[in-house]
Design an enzyme around this catalytic site. Structure first.
Site, PDB file in Angstrom:
ATOM      1  N   GLU A  80       0.833  -1.213   0.000  1.00 11.65           N
ATOM      2  CA  GLU A  80       0.000   0.000   0.000  1.00 11.65           C
ATOM      3  C   GLU A  80       0.864   1.257   0.000  1.00 11.65           C
ATOM      4  O   GLU A  80       1.630   1.501   0.943  1.00 11.65           O
ATOM      5  CB  GLU A  80      -0.926   0.001   1.221  1.00 11.65           C
ATOM      6  CG  GLU A  80      -1.909   1.156   1.155  1.00 11.65           C
ATOM      7  CD  GLU A  80      -2.977   1.118   2.252  1.00 11.65           C
ATOM      8  OE1 GLU A  80      -3.223   0.056   2.840  1.00 11.65           O
ATOM      9  OE2 GLU A  80      -3.562   2.176   2.487  1.00 11.65           O
ATOM     10  N   LYS A 259      -7.852  -0.453  11.056  1.00 15.83           N
ATOM     11  CA  LYS A 259      -7.187  -0.813   9.787  1.00 15.83           C
ATOM     12  C   LYS A 259      -5.915   0.029   9.631  1.00 15.83           C
ATOM     13  O   LYS A 259      -4.876  -0.471   9.213  1.00 15.83           O
ATOM     14  CB  LYS A 259      -8.143  -0.594   8.614  1.00 15.83           C
ATOM     15  CG  LYS A 259      -7.679  -1.196   7.302  1.00 15.83           C
ATOM     16  CD  LYS A 259      -6.749  -0.290   6.509  1.00 15.83           C
ATOM     17  CE  LYS A 259      -6.294  -0.959   5.218  1.00 15.83           C
ATOM     18  NZ  LYS A 259      -5.309  -0.139   4.500  1.00 15.83           N
ATOM     19  N   ASP A 275       2.802 -14.816  11.864  1.00 17.50           N
ATOM     20  CA  ASP A 275       1.499 -15.169  11.306  1.00 17.50           C
ATOM     21  C   ASP A 275       0.545 -13.984  11.504  1.00 17.50           C
ATOM     22  O   ASP A 275       0.001 -13.785  12.590  1.00 17.50           O
ATOM     23  CB  ASP A 275       1.002 -16.425  12.037  1.00 17.50           C
ATOM     24  CG  ASP A 275      -0.339 -16.916  11.523  1.00 17.50           C
ATOM     25  OD1 ASP A 275      -1.064 -16.124  10.895  1.00 17.50           O
ATOM     26  OD2 ASP A 275      -0.653 -18.095  11.774  1.00 17.50           O
ATOM     27  N   HIS A 372      -2.291  10.780  -0.474  1.00 18.26           N
ATOM     28  CA  HIS A 372      -2.627   9.482  -1.041  1.00 18.26           C
ATOM     29  C   HIS A 372      -2.712   9.561  -2.572  1.00 18.26           C
ATOM     30  O   HIS A 372      -2.217   8.686  -3.277  1.00 18.26           O
ATOM     31  CB  HIS A 372      -3.989   9.077  -0.483  1.00 18.26           C
ATOM     32  CG  HIS A 372      -4.069   7.636  -0.182  1.00 18.26           C
ATOM     33  ND1 HIS A 372      -3.569   7.099   0.985  1.00 18.26           N
ATOM     34  CD2 HIS A 372      -4.566   6.603  -0.900  1.00 18.26           C
ATOM     35  CE1 HIS A 372      -3.768   5.817   0.973  1.00 18.26           C
ATOM     36  NE2 HIS A 372      -4.373   5.481  -0.151  1.00 18.26           N
TER      37      HIS A 372
HETATM   38  P1  NDP Z   1       7.210 -24.152  15.347  1.00 19.02           P
HETATM   39  O1  NDP Z   1       6.794 -25.447  15.899  1.00 19.02           O
HETATM   40  O2  NDP Z   1       7.686 -24.112  13.942  1.00 19.02           O
HETATM   41  O3  NDP Z   1       8.361 -23.552  16.258  1.00 19.02           O
HETATM   42  C1  NDP Z   1       8.279 -23.518  17.621  1.00 19.02           C
HETATM   43  C2  NDP Z   1       9.273 -24.509  18.148  1.00 19.02           C
HETATM   44  O4  NDP Z   1      10.585 -23.958  18.081  1.00 19.02           O
HETATM   45  C3  NDP Z   1       9.054 -24.792  19.599  1.00 19.02           C
HETATM   46  O5  NDP Z   1       8.028 -25.726  19.765  1.00 19.02           O
HETATM   47  C4  NDP Z   1      10.421 -25.337  20.000  1.00 19.02           C
HETATM   48  O6  NDP Z   1      10.456 -26.713  19.643  1.00 19.02           O
HETATM   49  C5  NDP Z   1      11.389 -24.608  19.064  1.00 19.02           C
HETATM   50  N1  NDP Z   1      12.200 -23.589  19.742  1.00 19.02           N
HETATM   51  C6  NDP Z   1      13.527 -23.366  19.507  1.00 19.02           C
HETATM   52  N2  NDP Z   1      13.985 -22.373  20.279  1.00 19.02           N
HETATM   53  C7  NDP Z   1      12.959 -21.949  21.035  1.00 19.02           C
HETATM   54  C8  NDP Z   1      12.813 -20.929  22.027  1.00 19.02           C
HETATM   55  N3  NDP Z   1      13.846 -20.165  22.411  1.00 19.02           N
HETATM   56  N4  NDP Z   1      11.595 -20.731  22.582  1.00 19.02           N
HETATM   57  C9  NDP Z   1      10.539 -21.469  22.209  1.00 19.02           C
HETATM   58  N5  NDP Z   1      10.617 -22.470  21.275  1.00 19.02           N
HETATM   59  C10 NDP Z   1      11.812 -22.709  20.686  1.00 19.02           C
HETATM   60  O7  NDP Z   1       6.129 -23.020  15.448  1.00 19.02           O
HETATM   61  P2  NDP Z   1       4.954 -22.740  16.481  1.00 19.02           P
HETATM   62  O8  NDP Z   1       4.493 -23.950  17.149  1.00 19.02           O
HETATM   63  O9  NDP Z   1       5.344 -21.597  17.356  1.00 19.02           O
HETATM   64  O10 NDP Z   1       3.793 -22.290  15.518  1.00 19.02           O
HETATM   65  C11 NDP Z   1       3.897 -21.233  14.632  1.00 19.02           C
HETATM   66  C12 NDP Z   1       3.299 -21.653  13.309  1.00 19.02           C
HETATM   67  O11 NDP Z   1       2.084 -22.351  13.508  1.00 19.02           O
HETATM   68  C13 NDP Z   1       2.993 -20.485  12.451  1.00 19.02           C
HETATM   69  O12 NDP Z   1       3.541 -20.724  11.190  1.00 19.02           O
HETATM   70  C14 NDP Z   1       1.476 -20.485  12.400  1.00 19.02           C
HETATM   71  O13 NDP Z   1       1.073 -20.013  11.150  1.00 19.02           O
HETATM   72  C15 NDP Z   1       1.102 -21.909  12.588  1.00 19.02           C
HETATM   73  N6  NDP Z   1      -0.188 -22.252  13.163  1.00 19.02           N
HETATM   74  C16 NDP Z   1      -1.026 -21.329  13.719  1.00 19.02           C
HETATM   75  C17 NDP Z   1      -2.237 -21.689  14.259  1.00 19.02           C
HETATM   76  C18 NDP Z   1      -3.098 -20.636  14.870  1.00 19.02           C
HETATM   77  O14 NDP Z   1      -2.712 -19.485  14.903  1.00 19.02           O
HETATM   78  N7  NDP Z   1      -4.289 -20.964  15.351  1.00 19.02           N
HETATM   79  C19 NDP Z   1      -2.671 -23.083  14.275  1.00 19.02           C
HETATM   80  C20 NDP Z   1      -1.704 -23.981  13.716  1.00 19.02           C
HETATM   81  C21 NDP Z   1      -0.526 -23.569  13.162  1.00 19.02           C
HETATM   82  P3  NDP Z   1      11.338 -27.765  20.461  1.00 19.02           P
HETATM   83  O15 NDP Z   1      11.236 -27.381  21.887  1.00 19.02           O
HETATM   84  O16 NDP Z   1      10.719 -29.061  20.148  1.00 19.02           O
HETATM   85  O17 NDP Z   1      12.717 -27.585  19.919  1.00 19.02           O
END
Ligand code: NDP
Length: 423
Positions: A80, A259, A275, A372
């Protein structure tokens, strides 16, 4: 003088060089920006199904925004026109007043197990809460790595909402948005809470209504700073406060007010690979928290100052999702100085308030349309096929024409080209 002065007049390469010097970017980030490197095919093809290619949008920079005494450059992804210019203008003006401040008290994500066919709601609630400690242990056992990182399930609450008994799990997800952490934990406790309630589980899922990830950004601008003429400055401040009040009482205005806030927030959320649907969903629910949809920010006059405040749920991540995969997102984090999730959330809230200030100021002063239309005319000139050396001339004539539309842009371009040939 700041390295960023006259930033908008520089070439793309000069802007990258200034940004790289000012923000001490890594060579990789600088190369990513110079080469305009986007998602490699191998990664894009795995991120979404039926992949045909990638889709580009402008990646821009708001050079200087002050938050909590620290200067940041803000990467923005938006299609935009005028969003980046307006935010830069607002940030500059508010920097003169000392910049923004932020407050974050906690950062927990909430998930829910929704139960139905519960024979005795009160008894079920009591039974679940009596087992809270055990249930939290079971939730944490489902994702032990987040506990090792200092996070984990913190609390369980239970509420009856009509025919449902809802178990809410409150989890410290550290640097992640936490969808997977929450969903793992909720799946792990789903049957246990259904059994305790003697009911059935309908679903177990993260909620985007992140009321325990609230962030507040504020600023205080001396009224005299709003205009060289004191009485005009006071009128601008009063009308800005009135505009904020209007967004509290009229949902038609509130939607447009919000918005404008999201013009800035989405652009930064997108640049940092977060997201934006999740952020929008949570924030709009929060805007309706008392039953009516209202503006998310408030502007008030306090003594000789105009005071702005924006409170919004921002469950922002610095890890997870596509954050580590996209080279531009990595460059965006480098530009921002590799902030932690709480700091990034505070920057995003400040950008939202800044964008809101710039929009309201334009709206209550010269009117938003003037600025704009200038950019809109350039867009129309490009759509009509104007080449780089023709764009400014076509845009200028287009703004003087009675109808600023694509048809007129085509006609002006054809006329210019005929005249150039005849010369
Ligand atoms: P990911 O699972 O990709 O990443 C998060 C993982 O990163 C954690 O579970 C952890 O896994 C690891 N990690 C590494 N370093 C850290 C840290 N310092 N702190 C915390 N975690 C860390 O993503 P998310 O589960 O966060 O989900 C985000 C995605 O999910 C987005 O792409 C979103 O679009 C999508 N999504 C959104 C929904 C919604 O909004 N309702 C529903 C479903 C999906 P580990 O501990 O195992 O290493």
């Amino acid at each position: 003088m700041s390295l960023f002065s006259g930033f908008y007049k520089k070439t793309r390469e000069e802007r990258i060089a200034i940004t790289a010097d000012s923000r001490q970017l890594s060579k990789q980030s600088k190369d990513t920006l110079l080469g305009d490197h986007n998602l490699p095919e191998a990664i894009a093809g795995k991120m979404a199904e039926n992949h045909l290619g990638t889709f580009a949008l402008p990646f821009s920079l708001v050079p200087q925004l002050i938050l909590d005494g620290i200067e940041y450059s803000i990467p923005m992804v938006t299609e935009e026109p005028s969003v980046v210019a307006a935010c830069s203008f607002g940030a500059k003006m508010i920097a003169k007043a000392g910049g923004f401040t932020s407050q974050i008290s906690e950062r927990l994500m909430i998930g829910q197990v929704a139960l139905y066919d519960v024979p005795d709601m009160a008894k079920a609630q009591e039974a679940i809460l009596a087992q809270e400690d055990e249930i939290l242990v079971h939730a944490n056992n489902a994702h032990p790595s987040i506990v090792e990182r200092g996070g984990g399930a913190r609390q369980l609450t239970v509420e009856q909402k009509e025919d449902f008994l809802i178990v809410y799990l409150h989890v410290d997800v550290q640097e992640a948005m936490g969808a997977n952490i929450l969903n793992n934990m909720l799946e792990a406790i789903k049957e246990e809470v259904a059994d305790l309630a003697q009911g059935k589980a309908l679903m177990a899922i993260l909620s985007n209504y992140a009321t325990e990830s609230l962030v507040t950004a504020s600023c205080r601008i001396p009224i005299k700073q709003l205009h060289i003429e004191p009485h005009i400055a006071l009128e601008i401040a009063q009308n800005l406060a009135r505009a904020s009040q209007l967004a509290q009482v009229d949902p038609y205005r509130a939607a447009t007010h919000n918005k404008g806030i999201f013009n800035g927030i989405d652009a930064l959320v997108l640049a940092t690979g977060n997201d934006w649907r999740a952020i929008e969903a949570g924030a709009h629910a929060y805007a309706s928290k008392d039953g009516a949809y209202r503006g998310l920010s408030i502007w008030k006059i306090d003594h000789n100052d105009l005071v702005g405040q924006l409170t919004i749920p921002l469950p922002i991540a610095t890890v997870g999702g596509s954050i580590g995969l996209n080279p531009k997102v990595q460059a965006a984090f480098d530009i921002l100085g590799q902030p932690k999730a709480k700091t990034l959330a505070a920057i995003i809230a400040a950008v939202g308030l800044c964008q809101n200030f710039a929009a309201l100021r334009a709206l209550v002063t010269s009117g938003i349309q003037q600025g704009h239309m200038k950019l809109h005319a350039k867009t129309l000139a490009m759509l009509a096929g104007a080449l780089e050396h023709e764009i400014d001339q076509v845009a200028l004539l287009l703004r003087q024409a009675p109808h600023t539309n694509l048809e007129t842009a085509h006609a002006i371009l054809a006329k210019i080209r005929t005249e150039t040939k005849e010369e």
